[in-house]
Design a protein around this motif. Structure first.
Motif, short mmCIF file in Angstrom:
data_model
loop_
_atom_site.label_atom_id
_atom_site.label_comp_id
_atom_site.label_asym_id
_atom_site.label_seq_id
_atom_site.Cartn_x
_atom_site.Cartn_y
_atom_site.Cartn_z
N LEU A 9 -3.20 -10.18 -4.94
CA LEU A 9 -2.36 -11.16 -4.23
C LEU A 9 -1.12 -10.49 -3.67
CD1 LEU A 9 -2.58 -14.18 -6.71
CD2 LEU A 9 -3.45 -14.14 -4.37
N GLY A 10 -0.50 -9.61 -4.45
CA GLY A 10 0.67 -8.88 -3.97
C GLY A 10 0.34 -7.99 -2.79
N ILE A 11 -0.82 -7.31 -2.85
CA ILE A 11 -1.27 -6.47 -1.74
C ILE A 11 -1.42 -7.32 -0.46
CG2 ILE A 11 -3.27 -5.22 -0.84
CD1 ILE A 11 -1.79 -3.48 -2.74
N GLY A 12 -2.07 -8.47 -0.60
CA GLY A 12 -2.26 -9.34 0.55
C GLY A 12 -0.95 -9.81 1.14
N ASN A 13 -0.02 -10.21 0.28
CA ASN A 13 1.28 -10.69 0.76
C ASN A 13 2.06 -9.57 1.43
OD1 ASN A 13 3.07 -12.89 1.06
ND2 ASN A 13 4.32 -12.14 -0.63
N GLY A 14 2.02 -8.37 0.83
CA GLY A 14 2.71 -7.23 1.43
C GLY A 14 2.12 -6.84 2.77
N LEU A 15 0.79 -6.96 2.89
CA LEU A 15 0.12 -6.63 4.13
C LEU A 15 0.47 -7.62 5.24
CD1 LEU A 15 -1.91 -4.48 5.09
CD2 LEU A 15 -3.75 -6.01 4.42
N THR A 45 -4.01 -7.58 13.31
CA THR A 45 -5.08 -7.30 12.36
C THR A 45 -4.55 -7.20 10.94
OG1 THR A 45 -6.37 -6.16 14.05
CG2 THR A 45 -6.93 -5.69 11.76
N LEU A 46 -3.45 -6.47 10.77
CA LEU A 46 -2.89 -6.26 9.43
C LEU A 46 -2.47 -7.57 8.78
CD1 LEU A 46 -0.72 -3.13 10.26
CD2 LEU A 46 -2.76 -3.15 8.81
N ALA A 47 -1.70 -8.38 9.52
CA ALA A 47 -1.21 -9.64 8.96
C ALA A 47 -2.36 -10.59 8.67
CB ALA A 47 -0.22 -10.29 9.93
N THR A 48 -3.35 -10.62 9.56
CA THR A 48 -4.49 -11.53 9.37
C THR A 48 -5.31 -11.12 8.15
OG1 THR A 48 -4.57 -11.91 11.76
CG2 THR A 48 -6.53 -12.49 10.48
N VAL A 49 -5.57 -9.83 8.00
CA VAL A 49 -6.31 -9.35 6.83
C VAL A 49 -5.53 -9.63 5.55
CG1 VAL A 49 -7.17 -7.28 5.65
CG2 VAL A 49 -7.61 -7.61 8.09
N GLY A 50 -4.21 -9.45 5.59
CA GLY A 50 -3.38 -9.74 4.43
C GLY A 50 -3.49 -11.18 3.99
N LEU A 51 -3.47 -12.09 4.94
CA LEU A 51 -3.59 -13.52 4.61
C LEU A 51 -4.99 -13.85 4.07
CD1 LEU A 51 -1.68 -14.95 7.68
CD2 LEU A 51 -0.97 -15.15 5.29
N ALA A 52 -6.01 -13.20 4.62
CA ALA A 52 -7.37 -13.43 4.11
C ALA A 52 -7.49 -12.93 2.67
CB ALA A 52 -8.39 -12.72 5.01
N ILE A 53 -6.86 -11.77 2.38
CA ILE A 53 -6.86 -11.25 1.00
C ILE A 53 -6.12 -12.22 0.08
CG2 ILE A 53 -5.93 -9.42 -0.48
CD1 ILE A 53 -6.46 -7.47 1.84
N LEU A 54 -5.02 -12.77 0.56
CA LEU A 54 -4.27 -13.74 -0.23
C LEU A 54 -5.12 -14.96 -0.54
CD1 LEU A 54 -1.41 -14.30 -1.39
CD2 LEU A 54 -0.85 -15.38 0.79
N GLY A 55 -5.84 -15.47 0.46
CA GLY A 55 -6.71 -16.62 0.24
C GLY A 55 -7.81 -16.31 -0.75
N ALA A 56 -8.42 -15.12 -0.64
CA ALA A 56 -9.49 -14.74 -1.57
C ALA A 56 -8.95 -14.59 -3.00
CB ALA A 56 -10.13 -13.43 -1.11
N GLY A 57 -7.76 -14.00 -3.12
CA GLY A 57 -7.15 -13.84 -4.45
C GLY A 57 -6.89 -15.18 -5.12
N ALA A 71 4.31 -5.36 -7.89
CA ALA A 71 3.87 -3.98 -7.60
C ALA A 71 2.96 -3.96 -6.37
CB ALA A 71 3.16 -3.39 -8.81
N GLY A 72 2.05 -4.92 -6.28
CA GLY A 72 1.16 -4.97 -5.12
C GLY A 72 1.93 -5.13 -3.83
N PHE A 73 2.92 -6.02 -3.84
CA PHE A 73 3.75 -6.23 -2.65
C PHE A 73 4.55 -4.97 -2.34
CE2 PHE A 73 7.49 -7.44 -0.32
CZ PHE A 73 7.04 -8.39 0.59
N GLY A 74 5.13 -4.36 -3.40
CA GLY A 74 5.96 -3.17 -3.18
C GLY A 74 5.18 -2.00 -2.62
N ILE A 75 3.96 -1.79 -3.11
CA ILE A 75 3.14 -0.68 -2.63
C ILE A 75 2.74 -0.88 -1.18
CG2 ILE A 75 0.88 0.43 -2.88
CD1 ILE A 75 1.19 -0.02 -5.93
N MET A 76 2.33 -2.09 -0.85
CA MET A 76 1.79 -2.34 0.48
C MET A 76 2.86 -2.61 1.52
SD MET A 76 -0.77 -2.29 2.40
CE MET A 76 -1.97 -1.95 1.10
N GLY A 77 4.05 -3.08 1.11
CA GLY A 77 5.06 -3.51 2.08
C GLY A 77 5.43 -2.44 3.08
N SER A 78 5.85 -1.25 2.59
CA SER A 78 6.28 -0.19 3.51
C SER A 78 5.10 0.42 4.25
CB SER A 78 7.04 0.89 2.74
OG SER A 78 6.22 1.46 1.74
N ILE A 79 3.92 0.53 3.57
CA ILE A 79 2.73 1.08 4.23
C ILE A 79 2.32 0.19 5.40
CG2 ILE A 79 0.28 1.61 3.93
CD1 ILE A 79 0.90 2.27 1.00
N ALA A 80 2.28 -1.13 5.16
CA ALA A 80 1.88 -2.06 6.21
C ALA A 80 2.87 -2.05 7.36
CB ALA A 80 1.75 -3.47 5.64
#
Length: 565
Positions: free
Chosen positions: A384-390, A349-361, A329-338
């Protein structure tokens, strides 16, 4: 009349929906499949690995070759062929005639056929979308394409759970009508927008060297996970070492050859484009971090958490998929928005922040106890899904935008190869960490637990069971202790009091015994993955300004007007 770009998006989305659905159907249905063909989990995990890994290994080997050939003979033609081959593979899987080891080998072969078709789809879908959509809408299209794939993954969990309880063969049949529809629709509706360059030659030496090198490396990694002699893993196996070293040597030879031939299959000049190379390196690091995560979370749920919460081993594969839906769900919500945001603001910026969120998760996952609160677990995996989608949608758009139109088939193939290779390597890394830690801790833990339960006579037998076998037994929906007892000599089994057997075969006994060691191993794996995610974030941040190739190269950032280079 519907604009062609929406026709291309709908058709490629059907392909990615089918691919994601198929992956999760197989994952959820493996217990029913193995029971249906009569396979014992304690002496058959090599088949399990090949059914799981074979698809990604074959795809990793073929996608670059297919992408390059598609630039020569036409991406749409190769994409159409992919739908047809995937459908044929699904029919063959449904018709699998054998039993036991023969059937398992047939399933592996037919999954390879599916993977051949899947590689034709994967290598060309991003290139077809990149041709159909203008640069200012490309991130949105690629993001929405990925979101529809997530819907396919959710459908696979539900459909796989339902069909596996009815008849194991039906889990493969569900792909057939989608494949037939996709084949007919793609033939009738997709157009070749860019003229194939028939003047180029197929790079036969490069194709052979690349295929052989990846086969040796990935096969070596796969068998490195399996036990060897008295060793819990096979990394000391001379064949594994030789396979990986030979593969690396051939890969070095491949890059040398590619620098000399006129029409190479692997376009090394693409890596001279900073935006392309940094996006590619970010993909491989992100996949190393994330590629094996879902499988590890499935194992945590199936082997530990679900049995502790009253679920029988037979139903844990399905419910593990359900409880992992927040990740999708996190990936699905963020994928199209990102993707939409990347069209306006760029990917860096978007991809870098997404990876940082993934690392924190991933760091947050290390704080969980084995008997965690599900709401806390669901929140973390949703993040984690949000970060990956971002990360995924903007990074894919960045990579494809930086690719010259005539080489987009090659670029799409390289992207898919890096994704599949990174995912396979990630699973190998995660499994190795978990198995090695369990090997060190589990024998003494089991000995103490069996003594306390009054089953000390089982210690010589249960402590010799490889952790791989116990983990895969739980993964396939078997109670590991019941499976072990079924392998014992009759005189040993009959000497154990019924009350003791009832205790040690209870759903909660084995999970409580292995949980501390298992979580210790997972924390090590999560920390490793977190480090890789943060490293990928650094690489992503170094990609520089946005590069867009259309008829001419255009370099832009938010402070500059678009000017031709």
């Amino acid at each position: 009349m519907v604009q062609y770009k929406w026709v291309a998006l709908s058709n490629t989305s059907l392909g990615v929906f089918m691919g994601f659905m198929n992956a999760n159907i197989v994952l959820i249905s493996l217990p029913a499949i193995f029971r249906g063909i009569g396979i014992n989990p304690f002496n058959s995990f090599q088949y399990l690995l090949w059914i799981l890994f074979g698809y990604s290994i074959v795809s990793a080997i073929l996608v670059v070759n297919v992408g390059r050939i598609s630039d020569i003979f036409g991406r749409v033609r190769m994409y159409n062929l992919g739908f047809a081959i995937f459908t044929i593979g699904s029919v063959l899987l449904y018709l699998t005639p054998g039993k036991g080891d023969v059937a398992a080998l047939q399933l592996v072969i037919y999954r390879v056929v599916q993977a051949i078709g899947g590689s034709f789809l994967m290598a060309n879908s991003a290139a077809i979308l990149s041709e159909a959509f203008p640069a200012k809408e490309r991130g949105f299209a690629l993001g929405l394409n990925g979101v529809i794939g997530i819907f396919g993954g959710v459908a696979g969990i539900i459909i796989g759970g339902i069909l596996a309880s009815v008849y194991w063969r039906d889990v493969f049949l569900v792909n057939v009508p989608i494949g037939i529809l996709g084949t007919i629709w793609s033939v009738r509706s997709l157009k070749q927008l860019s003229k194939p360059d028939r003047n180029q030659k197929v790079d036969v030496p490069g194709n052979l060297l690349f295929a052989l090198s990846l086969i040796l490396i990935l096969v070596g990694i796969t068998y490195g996970i399996l036990p060897y002699g008295n060793q819990v893993t096979g990394w000391t196996n001379p064949y594994v070492i030789s396979s990986i070293l030979a593969g690396l040597a051939l890969l070095g030879t491949f890059f040398f050859v590619e620098s000399k031939v006129r029409d190479p299959m692997f376009r090394l000049e693409l890596f001279k484009i900073r935006a392309f190379s940094m996006a590619s390196f970010a993909i491989i690091l992100a996949q190393l971090a994330f590629g094996g995560l879902q499988l590890m979370l499935v194992l945590l749920l199936q082997a530990i958490w679900l049995p502790l919460h009253g679920y029988s081993y037979q139903v844990t594969p399905f419910w593990a998929g359900i409880y992992l839906l927040p990740l999708l769900a996190g990936f699905g919500i963020m994928g199209s928005i990102a993707g939409k945001l990347s069209d306006r603001y760029g990917a860096r910026t978007l991809a870098t922040v997404g990876l940082a969120i993934l690392g924190a998760g991933l760091l947050f996952l290390t704080t969980l106890p084995y008997n965690f609160n599900y709401l806390e677990f669901a929140t973390i995996i949703f993040i984690l899904g949000i970060g990956n989608g971002l990360f995924v949608s903007p990074n894919t758009a960045s990579l494809m935008n930086a690719s010259p139109p005539r080489h987009r088939g090659s670029a799409s193939g390289i992207r898919a190869m890096l994704t599949n290779t990174g995912s396979t390597l990630s699973i190998g890394i995660f499994f190795t960490i978990v198995i090695e830690v369990l090997y060190l801790v589990l024998p003494s833990t089991l000995s103490s637990a069996l003594t306390s339960a009054g089953a000390a006579q089982l210690i010589p037998y249960m402590t010799k069971i490889p952790p791989t076998a116990a983990i895969f037994a739980a993964f396939l929906g078997y109670n590991p202790v019941s499976a072990i007892l079924g392998q014992l000599p009759s005189e040993v089994a009959s000497s154990i009091p019924a009350s003791v057997i009832s205790t040690i075969t209870a759903n909660t006994w084995f999970p409580n015994v292995i949980a501390p060691a298992f979580m210790q191993a997972l924390r090590t794996a999560f920390l490793t993955a977190s480090f890789l995610s943060f490293a990928a974030a650094v690489i992503s941040a170094l990609r520089g300004k946005t590069v867009i190739y259309e008829e001419r190269v255009v370099a832009t950032d938010r402070r500059e007007k678009r000017t031709p280079v």
